[in-house]
Scaffold this active site. Structure first.
Site, PDB file in Angstrom:
ATOM      1  CG  PHE A 193      -1.650  -0.904   1.176  1.00 36.30           C
ATOM      2  CD1 PHE A 193      -3.093  -1.206   0.799  1.00 36.30           C
ATOM      3  CD2 PHE A 193      -1.575  -2.158   2.123  1.00 36.30           C
ATOM      4  CE1 PHE A 193      -3.589  -2.519   0.858  1.00 36.30           C
ATOM      5  CE2 PHE A 193      -1.870  -3.813   2.343  1.00 36.30           C
ATOM      6  CZ  PHE A 193      -3.397  -3.605   1.923  1.00 36.30           C
ATOM      7  CB  SER A 240      -4.590  -7.151   0.187  1.00 36.16           C
ATOM      8  OG  SER A 240      -3.964  -9.231   0.204  1.00 36.16           O
ATOM      9  CB  CYS A 243      -2.772  -6.587   5.428  1.00 38.31           C
ATOM     10  SG  CYS A 243      -2.905  -7.259   3.667  1.00 38.31           S
ATOM     11  CB  THR A 248      -7.286 -11.727   3.047  1.00 39.76           C
ATOM     12  OG1 THR A 248      -6.244 -11.984   2.722  1.00 39.76           O
ATOM     13  CG2 THR A 248      -7.582 -12.625   2.010  1.00 39.76           C
ATOM     14  CB  ALA A 287      -5.928 -14.193  12.194  1.00 40.22           C
ATOM     15  CG  HIS A 338       2.615  -7.350   7.013  1.00 43.09           C
ATOM     16  ND1 HIS A 338       3.691  -7.424   6.393  1.00 43.09           N
ATOM     17  CD2 HIS A 338       1.586  -7.413   6.244  1.00 43.09           C
ATOM     18  CE1 HIS A 338       3.545  -8.553   5.331  1.00 43.09           C
ATOM     19  NE2 HIS A 338       2.030  -7.965   5.271  1.00 43.09           N
ATOM     20  CB  THR A 398       5.991  13.694   7.488  1.00 41.98           C
ATOM     21  OG1 THR A 398       5.807  13.736   5.824  1.00 41.98           O
ATOM     22  CG2 THR A 398       7.676  14.229   7.679  1.00 41.98           C
TER      23      THR A 398
END
Length: 196
Positions: free
Chosen positions: A2, A40, A47, A49, A63, A101, A146
Site C-alpha cells: 500500500f 487485500s 491488511c 483479505t 485472525a 503488517h 511524516t
C-alpha cells in the site's frame, strides 16, 4: 503493498465471531464489482483479505494475531475505518511503501488544533521507537505521515486539513490508540546493522 494514502472511509457494519476469527462486514463507497475475492484491503492500516462481497460492502476475517496486536480487537459496529486498496504496478506512490503488517499500537498523548493544521503527539511501544526518525515516515491507522519531532518513545506528526477531512483523524483525541507500522526501510536497515 500500500502507500498509506487513504481512498475511502468505511463503516464497520457487522462483526460475526467464527471459531477463533471475527468476520467483519465493512460498508464502502468502492465499486465492489471491481474487487476480487482474495484481494487485500488495508483497514485502518491492517491488511485484511476479502472473503465475500456485497453490493455496497466487503467482508474480511481478522485472525487471533490481528486481534491481539492491532486495534481491530476493539472495533465495534459503527466504527469508521480508513481504507486503501492494494497498490497496482504503475500506480502513483503518493505516500511511502506500506505493507499493512501492523507492528503494534501507539497511544495518542495529545492533540493540538493549530488553526489550519493539527499536531498529534504519540507514545510508541519501546521496541518500535528506534525505527521512528525525525522527517521519516510512519503509518498510523493506515495513513502515511511524516514524523516532525522525536523524544525517546514520544513523537509527533502534523496533519494538514486535507488529511483531517478525508480520513478518520478528525475524530481522534488524546487517550485514543492507533495502529502503527514503522517504515519498512528503517526496519531492514536496523536488521542489517545487527550483523555488522
Amino acid at each position: 503493498m500500500f502507500t498509506g494514502i487513504v481512498t475511502d472511509i468505511g463503516t464497520l457494519r457487522a462483526i460475526e465471531p467464527r471459531h477463533d476469527v471475527r468476520r467483519l462486514t465493512i460498508a464502502t463507497r468502492y465499486d465492489t464489482a471491481g474487487i476480487e475475492l482474495g484481494a487485500s484491503i488495508a483497514c485502518s492500516g491492517v491488511c485484511l483479505t476479502v472473503v465475500a462481497l456485497q453490493p455496497d460492502a466487503f467482508e474480511v476475517e481478522a485472525a487471533p494475531e490481528t486481534l491481539a496486536v492491532t486495534t481491530a480487537g476493539d472495533w465495534a459496529a459503527g466504527q469508521r475505518l480508513n481504507l486503501e486498496r492494494a497498490l497496482k504496478i504503475g500506480d502513483e506512490l503518493g505516500g511511502h511503501i506500506v505493507q499493512g503488517h501492523v507492528d503494534g499500537v501507539a497511544q495518542v498523548l495529545a492533540r493540538e488544533d493549530l488553526g489550519e493544521t493539527t499536531r498529534f503527539t504519540f507514545d510508541a511501544p519501546a521496541a518500535l521507537a528506534p525505527f521512528i526518525a525525525m522527517k521519516g515516515s510512519v503509518t498510523l491507522d493506515g495513513t502515511s505521515l511524516t514524523v516532525n519531532e522525536v523524544d525517546g518513545t514520544r513523537f509527533s506528526c502534523l496533519l494538514i486539513p486535507h488529511t483531517l477531512a478525508n480520513t478518520t483523524w478528525d475524530a481522534v483525541r488524546a487517550g485514543g490508540r492507533v495502529n502503527i507500522e514503522v517504515d519498512m526501510m528503517a526496519r531492514y536497515a536496523a536488521r542489517l546493522a545487527e550483523f555488522r
